[in-house]
Motif scaffolding. Structure first.
Motif, PDB file in Angstrom:
ATOM      1  N   GLU A  69      51.672 -67.334 -68.124  1.00 15.23           N
ATOM      2  CA  GLU A  69      53.082 -67.544 -67.783  1.00 15.23           C
ATOM      3  C   GLU A  69      53.950 -67.172 -68.971  1.00 15.23           C
ATOM      4  O   GLU A  69      53.724 -67.643 -70.088  1.00 15.23           O
ATOM      5  N   SER A  70      54.918 -66.302 -68.735  1.00  9.38           N
ATOM      6  CA  SER A  70      55.756 -65.808 -69.826  1.00  9.38           C
ATOM      7  C   SER A  70      56.827 -66.827 -70.193  1.00  9.38           C
ATOM      8  O   SER A  70      57.518 -67.364 -69.319  1.00  9.38           O
ATOM      9  N   PHE A  71      56.939 -67.092 -71.485  1.00  8.76           N
ATOM     10  CA  PHE A  71      58.017 -67.934 -71.990  1.00  8.76           C
ATOM     11  C   PHE A  71      58.841 -67.131 -72.991  1.00  8.76           C
ATOM     12  O   PHE A  71      59.059 -67.546 -74.128  1.00  8.76           O
ATOM     13  N   MET A 111      62.446 -69.098 -56.670  1.00  8.10           N
ATOM     14  CA  MET A 111      61.851 -70.324 -56.145  1.00  8.10           C
ATOM     15  C   MET A 111      61.797 -71.362 -57.264  1.00  8.10           C
ATOM     16  O   MET A 111      61.359 -71.054 -58.381  1.00  8.10           O
ATOM     17  N   ARG A 112      62.278 -72.545 -56.980  1.00 11.33           N
ATOM     18  CA  ARG A 112      62.292 -73.611 -57.975  1.00 11.33           C
ATOM     19  C   ARG A 112      61.649 -74.871 -57.396  1.00 11.33           C
ATOM     20  O   ARG A 112      61.879 -75.218 -56.235  1.00 11.33           O
ATOM     21  N   ILE A 113      60.867 -75.535 -58.226  1.00 14.21           N
ATOM     22  CA  ILE A 113      60.328 -76.845 -57.842  1.00 14.21           C
ATOM     23  C   ILE A 113      60.723 -77.832 -58.940  1.00 14.21           C
ATOM     24  O   ILE A 113      60.884 -77.446 -60.103  1.00 14.21           O
ATOM     25  N   PRO A 114      60.906 -79.107 -58.599  1.00 17.18           N
ATOM     26  CA  PRO A 114      61.294 -80.076 -59.630  1.00 17.18           C
ATOM     27  C   PRO A 114      60.250 -80.201 -60.727  1.00 17.18           C
ATOM     28  O   PRO A 114      60.553 -80.142 -61.910  1.00 17.18           O
ATOM     29  N   PRO A 155      59.068 -67.118 -58.530  1.00 12.98           N
ATOM     30  CA  PRO A 155      58.890 -68.417 -59.194  1.00 12.98           C
ATOM     31  C   PRO A 155      59.635 -68.446 -60.528  1.00 12.98           C
ATOM     32  O   PRO A 155      59.564 -67.508 -61.317  1.00 12.98           O
ATOM     33  N   GLY A 156      60.351 -69.510 -60.761  1.00 10.85           N
ATOM     34  CA  GLY A 156      61.050 -69.693 -62.027  1.00 10.85           C
ATOM     35  C   GLY A 156      60.518 -70.913 -62.749  1.00 10.85           C
ATOM     36  O   GLY A 156      59.589 -71.578 -62.285  1.00 10.85           O
ATOM     37  N   LEU A 157      61.097 -71.198 -63.913  1.00 20.50           N
ATOM     38  CA  LEU A 157      60.717 -72.414 -64.615  1.00 20.50           C
ATOM     39  C   LEU A 157      61.007 -73.622 -63.736  1.00 20.50           C
ATOM     40  O   LEU A 157      62.010 -73.650 -63.015  1.00 20.50           O
TER      41      LEU A 157
END
Length: 493
Positions: free
Chosen positions: A115-117, A1-4, A68-70
């Motif tokens: 949130e993992s980075f 899932m991506r959001i702007p 959910p993605g970046l």
């Protein structure tokens, strides 16, 4: 899932446009974050940039499904900061987890948001963005800078530099060892999938190859009977390589016609990958062995066009720039054109075996079209000169500056030069400062990424970081005229 980007306001995370930056800090991250702030504050510009990234990251996938993605905005921020501040992926991970202003600009909540980075996650997301997309985003930033200062595009200057590929110093023995190392690691795996024999002694073959390579290294340090002893050392290494290559060819012949002995078919994909890789490494190792035989055994002078300078980066080019500090470099030439504000308004990787003079007019025409004919003055180095380029450049702009090579021609041209020509010639060395900034500040002295696509992406990210830095300094200078963040380090020192 991506959001702007995240439209919902979170507790403990101020809006992007309200993140307070220290204008008296000289670190280059401050103007870069200010430039990103400005992009976010202009919805149309932000949407154009995020739409470009969405095409690469999403493709045909549905943005409303999946894990959910970046966000697309987070990818843009991380990609901009990576080479804008010359960070590794590990440094980028640490900053994205601990740098408050960077996290706020990425719309990440405070400490309680887990949130993992991970550096792999950052790398995989940035590497999904194509070089063409990064170039288009660069054009958007330059256009925004020209909107803020319409006179910036009237005068440009261009030159080329070498961005090296990340390879070791190439010798035939080291390249042969690279090929044998990859073959002897993959061939036993492929043979195991098809239950074929013949690779039980692959570790012993590798030890013999290393022994022969070390012997060649010792011979190169000696003086007496150099050529005869070198032929003996290369003879041993080439015999081992010939044995490995012949067995590899037999293995490929046997496996390309059959399926792996796997009843569930799980090994089919792995076998296809290993076969494809072995075909490549067999071909390039054979090529290097042939050039080594021609040069060492037959005493032939092998032209550079017939040589490979890296098996991992086979498109690397040997470039002789004639500079005392670096007479020979391995990589690619990159053409950059800078405007009056310092934006890199155009860049291009010079194709292999192509002269700079052949690409000047096509590239400059593309720049003129994008800037809608606003260029009045342009200067280039004498390496771009040719009679045809002089004629074509004079048709495109009012005041071209393209010096002629040779002392007599230069004196004659100088006596007939206009005031605009002399002014452009006087200001032209400033492009060397921009190139130095790209190499030292944006890590474009040597590309750390691999493959042709990775190289082009790396160059684009370096230019993106530079353009955001210039945009941020322009904005900070308007908002805080005497702040340290807007001044160059040379002026502040």
């Amino acid at each position: 899932m991506r959001i702007p980007h995240r439209k919902q306001q979170y507790l403990g995370c101020p809006p992007v446009t309200q993140v307070v930056l220290n204008a008296n800090c000289r670190d280059r991250m401050i103007p870069i974050l200010r430039g990103l702030q400005h992009i976010y504050s202009r919805p149309r510009l932000r949407q154009q940039a995020l739409d470009l990234i969405a095409k690469d990251v999403l493709g045909d996938a549905d943005p409303d499904h999946g894990r959910p993605g970046l966000t697309l905005w987070q990818i843009l921020v991380l990609a901009s900061v990576r080479l804008g501040c010359d960070f590794t992926y590990d440094q980028l991970q640490d900053l994205s987890e601990n740098h408050n202003n960077l996290r706020h600009l990425m719309q990440v909540m405070s400490d309680w948001e887990e949130e993992s980075f991970d550096f792999r996650r950052i790398r995989d997301n940035i590497c999904r963005v194509r070089p063409e997309t990064i170039e288009a985003i660069n054009h958007l930033i330059v256009a925004e800078g020209h909107r803020l200062d319409p006179s910036a595009g009237e005068a440009v200057r261009g030159d080329s530099f070498v961005a090296e590929t990340n390879i070791h110093y190439p010798t035939e023995s080291s390249l042969i060892m690279d090929g044998l190392r990859k073959i002897l690691s993959m061939a036993p795996q492929l043979a195991g999938l098809f239950v074929l024999s013949g690779w039980r002694q692959h570790k012993s073959l590798w030890k013999k190859a290393k022994k022969a390579s070390r012997e060649i290294g010792r011979i190169k340090k000696g003086r007496s009977d150099y050529e005869v002893r070198l032929q003996s050392g290369y003879g041993k290494l080439l015999r081992i390589a010939e044995m490995v290559l012949s067995r590899t060819q037999e293995l490929l012949d046997d496996t390309l016609q059959n399926e792996p002995t796997d009843p569930e078919g799980l090994a089919t994909g792995e076998a296809a990958f290993l076969q494809e890789e072995l075909v490549y490494w067999h071909a390039v190792t054979t090529h290097v062995c042939n050039t080594a035989w021609r040069r060492v055994m037959e005493g032939e002078t092998v032209p550079n066009a017939d040589k490979l300078f890296s098996l991992f980066e086979p498109d690397s080019e040997l470039i002789k720039r004639g500079k005392a500090s670096q007479p020979i470099q391995y990589g690619h030439k990159v053409l950059v054109i800078e405007d009056a504000l310092g934006f890199i308004c155009h860049y291009n990787i010079v194709p292999l075996a192509t002269d700079e003079r052949d690409i000047l007019i096509p590239e400059f025409k593309a720049l003129c079209h994008r800037l809608r004919g606003g260029i009045q003055r342009a200067s280039f180095d004498r390496g771009f000169h040719s009679p045809e380029n002089q004629e074509q450049l004079a048709k495109l702009i009012a005041h071209p500056c393209l010096p002629k090579p040779g002392a007599k021609q230069a004196v004659e041209q100088e006596t007939q030069a206009s005031v605009q020509f002399r002014q452009a010639r006087q200001k032209h060395p400033g492009i060397e400062s921009a190139i130095g900034a790209l190499q030292s500040g944006n890590a474009l002295a040597k590309c750390r990424d691999h493959s042709q696509v990775g190289y082009a992406r790396y160059i684009g990210l370096g230019v993106l970081g530079r353009n955001l830095l210039i945009l941020g300094k322009l904005l900070l200078a308007q908002e805080h005229p005497n702040c340290l963040a807007a001044a160059s380090l040379r002026d502040a020192a």
